[in-house]
Design a protein around this motif. Structure first.
Motif, mmCIF file in Angstrom:
data_model
loop_
_atom_site.group_PDB
_atom_site.id
_atom_site.type_symbol
_atom_site.label_atom_id
_atom_site.label_comp_id
_atom_site.label_asym_id
_atom_site.label_seq_id
_atom_site.Cartn_x
_atom_site.Cartn_y
_atom_site.Cartn_z
ATOM 1 N N VAL A 6 -10.800 -4.094 6.754
ATOM 2 C CA VAL A 6 -9.530 -4.369 6.114
ATOM 3 C C VAL A 6 -8.574 -3.676 7.266
ATOM 4 O O VAL A 6 -8.810 -2.442 7.536
ATOM 5 C CB VAL A 6 -9.213 -3.742 4.673
ATOM 6 C CG1 VAL A 6 -7.847 -3.650 4.395
ATOM 7 C CG2 VAL A 6 -10.145 -4.345 3.925
ATOM 8 N N LEU A 7 -7.596 -4.103 7.581
ATOM 9 C CA LEU A 7 -6.681 -3.578 8.393
ATOM 10 C C LEU A 7 -5.400 -2.978 7.575
ATOM 11 O O LEU A 7 -4.767 -3.659 6.797
ATOM 12 C CB LEU A 7 -6.007 -4.533 9.603
ATOM 13 C CG LEU A 7 -4.792 -4.035 10.432
ATOM 14 C CD1 LEU A 7 -5.345 -2.881 11.311
ATOM 15 C CD2 LEU A 7 -4.186 -5.162 11.161
ATOM 16 N N PHE A 8 -5.003 -1.856 7.850
ATOM 17 C CA PHE A 8 -3.908 -0.987 6.950
ATOM 18 C C PHE A 8 -3.021 -0.425 8.023
ATOM 19 O O PHE A 8 -3.255 0.299 8.911
ATOM 20 C CB PHE A 8 -4.518 -0.120 6.043
ATOM 21 C CG PHE A 8 -3.337 0.592 5.132
ATOM 22 C CD1 PHE A 8 -2.864 0.047 4.192
ATOM 23 C CD2 PHE A 8 -3.153 1.897 5.346
ATOM 24 C CE1 PHE A 8 -1.735 0.738 3.345
ATOM 25 C CE2 PHE A 8 -2.016 2.590 4.785
ATOM 26 C CZ PHE A 8 -1.322 2.062 3.429
ATOM 27 N N VAL A 95 -5.861 -8.548 5.939
ATOM 28 C CA VAL A 95 -4.690 -8.040 6.250
ATOM 29 C C VAL A 95 -3.939 -8.342 4.979
ATOM 30 O O VAL A 95 -3.883 -9.250 4.267
ATOM 31 C CB VAL A 95 -4.075 -8.688 7.798
ATOM 32 C CG1 VAL A 95 -4.867 -8.254 8.851
ATOM 33 C CG2 VAL A 95 -3.819 -10.211 7.446
ATOM 34 N N GLY A 96 -2.627 -7.677 5.126
ATOM 35 C CA GLY A 96 -1.508 -7.765 3.973
ATOM 36 C C GLY A 96 -0.427 -8.828 4.428
ATOM 37 O O GLY A 96 -0.078 -9.253 3.487
ATOM 38 N N GLU A 120 -5.688 -6.024 -3.719
ATOM 39 C CA GLU A 120 -6.195 -5.067 -4.376
ATOM 40 C C GLU A 120 -6.884 -3.795 -3.713
ATOM 41 O O GLU A 120 -6.490 -2.392 -3.895
ATOM 42 C CB GLU A 120 -7.031 -5.375 -5.626
ATOM 43 C CG GLU A 120 -6.645 -6.531 -6.423
ATOM 44 C CD GLU A 120 -5.387 -5.929 -7.245
ATOM 45 O OE1 GLU A 120 -5.382 -4.351 -7.467
ATOM 46 O OE2 GLU A 120 -4.447 -6.655 -7.678
ATOM 47 N N ILE A 121 -7.621 -4.161 -2.735
ATOM 48 C CA ILE A 121 -8.090 -2.911 -1.734
ATOM 49 C C ILE A 121 -6.929 -2.387 -1.088
ATOM 50 O O ILE A 121 -7.114 -1.017 -0.998
ATOM 51 C CB ILE A 121 -9.057 -3.738 -0.982
ATOM 52 C CG1 ILE A 121 -10.349 -4.062 -1.540
ATOM 53 C CG2 ILE A 121 -9.567 -2.645 0.300
ATOM 54 C CD1 ILE A 121 -11.263 -4.859 -0.679
ATOM 55 N N LEU A 122 -6.184 -3.183 -0.507
ATOM 56 C CA LEU A 122 -5.101 -2.459 0.393
ATOM 57 C C LEU A 122 -4.108 -1.825 -0.722
ATOM 58 O O LEU A 122 -3.735 -0.430 -0.310
ATOM 59 C CB LEU A 122 -4.079 -3.686 0.865
ATOM 60 C CG LEU A 122 -4.735 -4.210 2.117
ATOM 61 C CD1 LEU A 122 -3.796 -5.400 2.544
ATOM 62 C CD2 LEU A 122 -4.878 -3.382 3.296
ATOM 63 N N ARG A 123 -3.975 -1.974 -1.904
ATOM 64 C CA ARG A 123 -3.200 -1.218 -2.876
ATOM 65 C C ARG A 123 -4.208 0.058 -2.933
ATOM 66 O O ARG A 123 -3.506 1.335 -3.207
ATOM 67 C CB ARG A 123 -3.101 -1.861 -4.296
ATOM 68 C CG ARG A 123 -2.399 -1.075 -5.231
ATOM 69 C CD ARG A 123 -1.963 -2.041 -6.358
ATOM 70 N NE ARG A 123 -2.994 -2.443 -7.174
ATOM 71 C CZ ARG A 123 -3.566 -1.856 -8.232
ATOM 72 N NH1 ARG A 123 -2.888 -0.778 -8.470
ATOM 73 N NH2 ARG A 123 -4.660 -2.254 -8.851
ATOM 74 N N GLY A 124 -5.591 0.279 -3.228
ATOM 75 C CA GLY A 124 -6.147 1.497 -3.252
ATOM 76 C C GLY A 124 -5.998 2.231 -1.948
ATOM 77 O O GLY A 124 -6.031 3.457 -2.074
ATOM 78 N N HIS A 128 -4.952 6.372 -1.895
ATOM 79 C CA HIS A 128 -5.650 7.176 -1.534
ATOM 80 C C HIS A 128 -5.752 7.555 0.028
ATOM 81 O O HIS A 128 -6.846 8.107 0.729
ATOM 82 C CB HIS A 128 -6.994 7.011 -1.658
ATOM 83 C CG HIS A 128 -7.062 6.690 -3.332
ATOM 84 N ND1 HIS A 128 -6.915 7.719 -4.366
ATOM 85 C CD2 HIS A 128 -7.554 5.464 -4.031
ATOM 86 C CE1 HIS A 128 -7.353 7.090 -5.536
ATOM 87 N NE2 HIS A 128 -7.535 5.897 -5.337
ATOM 88 N N PHE A 129 -4.792 6.834 0.873
ATOM 89 C CA PHE A 129 -4.860 6.978 2.366
ATOM 90 C C PHE A 129 -4.927 8.348 2.925
ATOM 91 O O PHE A 129 -5.488 8.821 3.926
ATOM 92 C CB PHE A 129 -3.389 6.259 2.867
ATOM 93 C CG PHE A 129 -3.442 6.179 4.353
ATOM 94 C CD1 PHE A 129 -4.568 5.322 5.243
ATOM 95 C CD2 PHE A 129 -2.786 6.884 5.236
ATOM 96 C CE1 PHE A 129 -4.530 5.237 6.321
ATOM 97 C CE2 PHE A 129 -2.831 6.860 6.493
ATOM 98 C CZ PHE A 129 -3.686 5.735 7.165
#
Length: 517
Positions: A6-8, A95-96, A120-124, A128-129
């Motif tokens: 996942v890219l954030f 990606v978002g 949902e994973i990007l929201r988490g 918690h970043f």
């Protein structure tokens, strides 16, 4: 087995995360939604692989613009090529934004996925970043987001924040309003004072001069030879001053009381102050136009160029307009009326106030207005998108309009546009180099003064710290001296002296201070 990453994108940098138990995650989206709120459960799902912080706020803004436009920045490319597995077919990148996902898939060859469980994973991760990255706190992350948000918003609202064309818009609007108000107030002074001295209206045409004379003369019966020199100074003409003196002796005006004269003089002084402010505002407008749009002001003048910018909304909007729109800018009502009635469309709008239109013959006004609008469009684009704006291109474009005007009258063939632009490019490079050289000299002088100031402050601080306790008691006995010169606190335990203020901010870590605005 497909590896899911996942890219954030965050205000402090890019983060690449790996997901554990990919098969179960793809099937159990409700369980993922529940685990997002729990940090312990979320750590069992997501693992941080790599984090690439931005070097500065400018780099962060560049990456934010690139992501919003769907462009793969070099920093993002380096992160993905370094930390993702070499076998691209076995990698699935979440990606978002679908735009940046399509760009990554096209340029780097990684399969990208958006929506569903990835959202949902990007929201988490967003929640918690600050716990996933070591050294990053929640406060510093919020500051970085706020700073980047301000910079991004300013860049979107205006193409270049340093070109404050909003000041030009407000100045020209106020200038037009002042012209109307000064004319109205001057007519009121003429009617009011004309009851007492009606001959002055025929002698003096200028509104500001008339108000100054009404304020100076007052009662016309008190005007004599001693005031002739002052009259010549106000009118800038000896013949007019003599005519005013002769008219005052044989005037047919009515007598006026002292209280009426006081009110007339008071109102005249207000009009004179407005006229003086109008002149200072025009000077300010000329200086702003020479900084923001030098080529446009050199081509068509400061007032007409400022009106074009104000009518378009900004210099960027004016640069986006085609020449046909610039030609009729300000004549929209006449255009739509002509389209509705199927009549002749207008040939010019605000550019009619240019001297070129007035000098052209009646049969050539339409052609010269079309040519002038073309050159105005070029000049506005040069001013908007050039790094070091100069008036060289505006002067060359003005020469071209002059040559085209003489061509319509005499038939003399003008120079080619290619030759003129080549000559302008050479002169513009020289002018830009000269401007850059002057700015560098000013920066060196500023740094030298800053070093001297800091050295003086450091010397004063060291002298104060080396003072004895008896000297401190002597200074405390004289409160007047303490008020005149503030006491400097000596340095203790390696802490900085609070009386010293440094103008240069220290370089801060992005995690500690966030992205500067």
């Amino acid at each position: 087995m497909v590896l899911l990453h996942v890219l954030f994108e965050h205000a402090v940098g890019y983060a690449l995360l790996a997901l554990k138990e990919v098969e179960e995650i793809s099937l159990l989206q409700p369980q993922v939604e529940e685990s997002v709120l729990n940090l312990g459960k979320f750590h069992n799902i997501v693992r941080l692989v790599a984090f690439c912080p931005f070097a500065s706020s400018q780099v962060a803004l560049e990456n934010a613009n690139a992501v919003s436009e769907g462009v793969v920045h070099e920093d993002l490319r380096l992160l993905l090529e370094t930390h993702l597995p070499s076998k691209k077919k076995k990698v699935l990148l979440g990606v978002g934004d679908p735009k940046i996902g399509a760009a990554i898939q096209e340029e780097l060859g990684y399969n990208c996925q958006t929506g569903g469980v990835i959202a949902e994973i990007l929201r988490g991760v967003r929640l918690h970043f600050h716990n996933l990255v070591k050294g990053l706190t929640d406060l510093s992350a919020c500051k970085a987001q706020l700073g980047l948000g301000h910079s991004y918003s300013r860049a979107k609202v205006k193409f270049n924040v340093n070109r404050v064309d909003n000041m030009i818009i407000q100045s020209i609007s106020l200038l037009d309003q002042l012209d109307k108000d000064i004319n109205t107030f001057s007519m009121r002074v003429r009617e009011w004072y004309g009851y007492h001295f009606p001959e002055l209206v025929k002698i003096i045409n200028d509104n500001a001069t008339y108000c100054r004379l009404a304020q100076f003369i007052g009662n016309r019966r008190e005007l004599n030879e001693e005031k002739l020199e002052k009259l010549e100074e106000l009118t800038m003409d000896g013949a007019k001053a003599k005519a005013i003196l002769d008219a005052s002796r044989s005037s047919m005006g009515m007598d006026i009381s002292a209280i009426d004269l006081i009110n007339i003089e008071s109102f005249s002084s207000r009009v004179v102050s407005l006229s003086e402010y109008r002149q200072s505002l025009h000077t300010y407008l000329r200086s702003k136009m020479s900084q923001v749009a030098p080529s446009l002001s050199a081509l068509i003048g400061e007032a007409v160029g400022a009106r074009l910018i104000a009518h378009a909304g900004s210099l960027t909007n004016l640069a986006k307009y085609p020449a046909s729109t610039v030609q009729i800018l300000g004549a929209e009502k006449a255009l739509f009326r002509a389209l509705k009635t199927r009549g002749n469309t207008p040939k010019y709008g605000l550019i009619f106030h240019s001297t070129f239109i007035g000098r052209a013959a009646a049969k050539n006004k339409g052609r010269i207005s079309r040519y002038l609008a073309n050159k105005c469009s070029i000049a506005s684009r040069i001013d908007c998108f050039s790094e070091v704006p100069t008036s060289v291109f505006g002067e060359k474009l003005r020469e071209q309009v002059e040559e085209r005007l003489s061509f319509y009258e005499t038939g003399e063939i003008p120079r080619k546009n290619l030759d003129v632009m080549k000559e302008a490019m050479v002169q513009a490079e020289e002018a830009a180099a000269e401007i850059t050289r002057k700015l560098e000299k000013q920066e060196k002088k500023r740094l030298k003064k800053e070093k001297k100031r800091l050295a003086a402050l450091a010397l004063a601080s060291s002298e104060n710290s080396s003072s004895t306790p008896e000297e401190c008691e002597e200074t405390s006995e004289n409160p007047k001296e303490e008020k005149q010169k503030p006491q400097e606190v000596p340095q203790e335990n390696g802490m900085e002296d609070p009386s010293i203020s440094f103008s240069k901010p220290k370089k801060r870590n992005l995690f500690q201070g966030g992205v500067d605005e």
